[in-house]
Design a protein around this motif. Structure first.
Motif, PDB file in Angstrom:
ATOM      1  N   ASN A   1       0.829  -1.207   0.000  1.00  0.00           N
ATOM      2  CA  ASN A   1       0.000   0.000   0.000  1.00  0.00           C
ATOM      3  C   ASN A   1       0.862   1.255   0.000  1.00  0.00           C
ATOM      4  N   GLU A   2       1.962   1.238   0.748  1.00  0.00           N
ATOM      5  CA  GLU A   2       2.872   2.383   0.758  1.00  0.00           C
ATOM      6  C   GLU A   2       3.508   2.583  -0.613  1.00  0.00           C
ATOM      7  N   LYS A   3       3.892   1.491  -1.271  1.00  0.00           N
ATOM      8  CA  LYS A   3       4.481   1.585  -2.606  1.00  0.00           C
ATOM      9  C   LYS A   3       3.480   2.142  -3.618  1.00  0.00           C
ATOM     10  N   VAL A   4       2.245   1.682  -3.530  1.00  0.00           N
ATOM     11  CA  VAL A   4       1.196   2.174  -4.438  1.00  0.00           C
ATOM     12  C   VAL A   4       0.951   3.661  -4.204  1.00  0.00           C
ATOM     13  N   ALA A   5       0.908   4.069  -2.944  1.00  0.00           N
ATOM     14  CA  ALA A   5       0.690   5.484  -2.623  1.00  0.00           C
ATOM     15  C   ALA A   5       1.847   6.332  -3.154  1.00  0.00           C
ATOM     16  N   SER A   6       3.065   5.841  -3.001  1.00  0.00           N
ATOM     17  CA  SER A   6       4.227   6.577  -3.510  1.00  0.00           C
ATOM     18  C   SER A   6       4.181   6.689  -5.036  1.00  0.00           C
ATOM     19  N   ALA A   7       3.859   5.592  -5.690  1.00  0.00           N
ATOM     20  CA  ALA A   7       3.765   5.603  -7.159  1.00  0.00           C
ATOM     21  C   ALA A   7       2.665   6.549  -7.618  1.00  0.00           C
ATOM     22  N   ARG A   8       1.532   6.555  -6.910  1.00  0.00           N
ATOM     23  CA  ARG A   8       0.430   7.449  -7.266  1.00  0.00           C
ATOM     24  C   ARG A   8       0.858   8.904  -7.111  1.00  0.00           C
ATOM     25  N   ASP A   9       1.548   9.214  -6.020  1.00  0.00           N
ATOM     26  CA  ASP A   9       2.011  10.585  -5.808  1.00  0.00           C
ATOM     27  C   ASP A   9       2.981  11.023  -6.900  1.00  0.00           C
ATOM     28  N   LYS A  10       3.901  10.136  -7.273  1.00  0.00           N
ATOM     29  CA  LYS A  10       4.856  10.467  -8.339  1.00  0.00           C
ATOM     30  C   LYS A  10       4.141  10.659  -9.676  1.00  0.00           C
ATOM     31  N   TYR A  11       3.174   9.800  -9.964  1.00  0.00           N
ATOM     32  CA  TYR A  11       2.423   9.907 -11.206  1.00  0.00           C
ATOM     33  C   TYR A  11       1.655  11.226 -11.259  1.00  0.00           C
ATOM     34  N   LEU A  12       0.980  11.559 -10.168  1.00  0.00           N
ATOM     35  CA  LEU A  12       0.207  12.799 -10.139  1.00  0.00           C
ATOM     36  C   LEU A  12       1.109  14.022 -10.219  1.00  0.00           C
ATOM     37  N   ALA A  13       2.268  13.967  -9.578  1.00  0.00           N
ATOM     38  CA  ALA A  13       3.204  15.088  -9.652  1.00  0.00           C
ATOM     39  C   ALA A  13       3.695  15.271 -11.090  1.00  0.00           C
ATOM     40  N   ASP A  14       3.973  14.154 -11.774  1.00  0.00           N
ATOM     41  CA  ASP A  14       4.408  14.232 -13.166  1.00  0.00           C
ATOM     42  C   ASP A  14       3.299  14.790 -14.052  1.00  0.00           C
ATOM     43  N   LYS A  15       2.069  14.343 -13.827  1.00  0.00           N
ATOM     44  CA  LYS A  15       0.935  14.862 -14.601  1.00  0.00           C
ATOM     45  C   LYS A  15       0.755  16.362 -14.359  1.00  0.00           C
ATOM     46  N   LEU A  16       0.892  16.777 -13.113  1.00  0.00           N
ATOM     47  CA  LEU A  16       0.747  18.188 -12.774  1.00  0.00           C
ATOM     48  C   LEU A  16       1.812  19.018 -13.482  1.00  0.00           C
ATOM     49  N   ARG A  17       3.050  18.503 -13.481  1.00  0.00           N
ATOM     50  CA  ARG A  17       4.124  19.224 -14.186  1.00  0.00           C
ATOM     51  C   ARG A  17       3.824  19.348 -15.674  1.00  0.00           C
ATOM     52  N   SER A  18       3.320  18.282 -16.285  1.00  0.00           N
ATOM     53  CA  SER A  18       3.032  18.338 -17.724  1.00  0.00           C
ATOM     54  C   SER A  18       1.864  19.286 -18.011  1.00  0.00           C
ATOM     55  N   PHE A  19       0.843  19.303 -17.155  1.00  0.00           N
ATOM     56  CA  PHE A  19      -0.258  20.256 -17.332  1.00  0.00           C
ATOM     57  C   PHE A  19       0.231  21.691 -17.179  1.00  0.00           C
ATOM     58  N   LYS A  20       1.074  21.927 -16.194  1.00  0.00           N
ATOM     59  CA  LYS A  20       1.601  23.274 -15.979  1.00  0.00           C
ATOM     60  C   LYS A  20       2.381  23.740 -17.213  1.00  0.00           C
ATOM     61  N   LEU A  21       3.228  22.864 -17.738  1.00  0.00           N
ATOM     62  CA  LEU A  21       4.027  23.215 -18.909  1.00  0.00           C
ATOM     63  C   LEU A  21       3.121  23.472 -20.109  1.00  0.00           C
ATOM     64  N   PHE A  22       2.122  22.620 -20.319  1.00  0.00           N
ATOM     65  CA  PHE A  22       1.215  22.784 -21.440  1.00  0.00           C
ATOM     66  C   PHE A  22       0.497  24.124 -21.367  1.00  0.00           C
ATOM     67  N   TYR A  23      -0.082  24.433 -20.212  1.00  0.00           N
ATOM     68  CA  TYR A  23      -0.849  25.672 -20.091  1.00  0.00           C
ATOM     69  C   TYR A  23       0.053  26.904 -20.047  1.00  0.00           C
ATOM     70  N   LYS A  24       1.272  26.747 -19.579  1.00  0.00           N
ATOM     71  CA  LYS A  24       2.211  27.865 -19.604  1.00  0.00           C
ATOM     72  C   LYS A  24       2.543  28.222 -21.059  1.00  0.00           C
ATOM     73  N   LYS A  25       2.800  27.207 -21.869  1.00  0.00           N
ATOM     74  CA  LYS A  25       3.079  27.445 -23.288  1.00  0.00           C
ATOM     75  C   LYS A  25       1.855  28.038 -23.983  1.00  0.00           C
ATOM     76  N   ARG A  26       0.690  27.511 -23.660  1.00  0.00           N
ATOM     77  CA  ARG A  26      -0.537  27.995 -24.276  1.00  0.00           C
ATOM     78  C   ARG A  26      -0.801  29.459 -23.902  1.00  0.00           C
ATOM     79  N   LEU A  27      -0.586  29.788 -22.627  1.00  0.00           N
ATOM     80  CA  LEU A  27      -0.767  31.158 -22.173  1.00  0.00           C
ATOM     81  C   LEU A  27       0.221  32.094 -22.875  1.00  0.00           C
ATOM     82  N   ALA A  28       1.462  31.654 -23.007  1.00  0.00           N
ATOM     83  CA  ALA A  28       2.460  32.468 -23.693  1.00  0.00           C
ATOM     84  C   ALA A  28       2.056  32.703 -25.141  1.00  0.00           C
ATOM     85  N   TYR A  29       1.538  31.661 -25.807  1.00  0.00           N
ATOM     86  CA  TYR A  29       1.098  31.802 -27.187  1.00  0.00           C
ATOM     87  C   TYR A  29      -0.028  32.822 -27.298  1.00  0.00           C
TER      88      TYR A  29
END
Length: 77
Positions: A31-59
């Protein structure tokens, strides 16, 4: 007879308790491993969304700036 039955019962239940504790520890570890993997996955998704919308806003900011500049440009005759 009673003591023999009690000793046999304790031997069987001790093994069951040990297995139960082992399975519980393993489940908690997984359960701890799954929670850690979920947190890493969500953090990566958040970073990709931030980058996408940052580029879009700049455009859109650049496009808006060009439109404003074109609106105020006076063509030379």
């Amino acid at each position: 007879m009673k003591e023999i039955l009690l000793d046999n019962y304790k031997q069987f239940t001790y093994d069951i308790e040990a297995k139960r504790k082992s399975i519980s520890k393993e489940t908690n570890l997984l359960n701890e491993k799954v929670a850690s993997a979920r947190d890493k996955y969500l953090a990566d998704k958040l970073r990709s969304f931030k980058l996408f919308y940052k580029k879009r806003l700049a455009y859109f900011c650049v496009a808006r700036h060009k439109n404003i500049k074109q609106a105020y440009d006076v063509p030379s005759t």
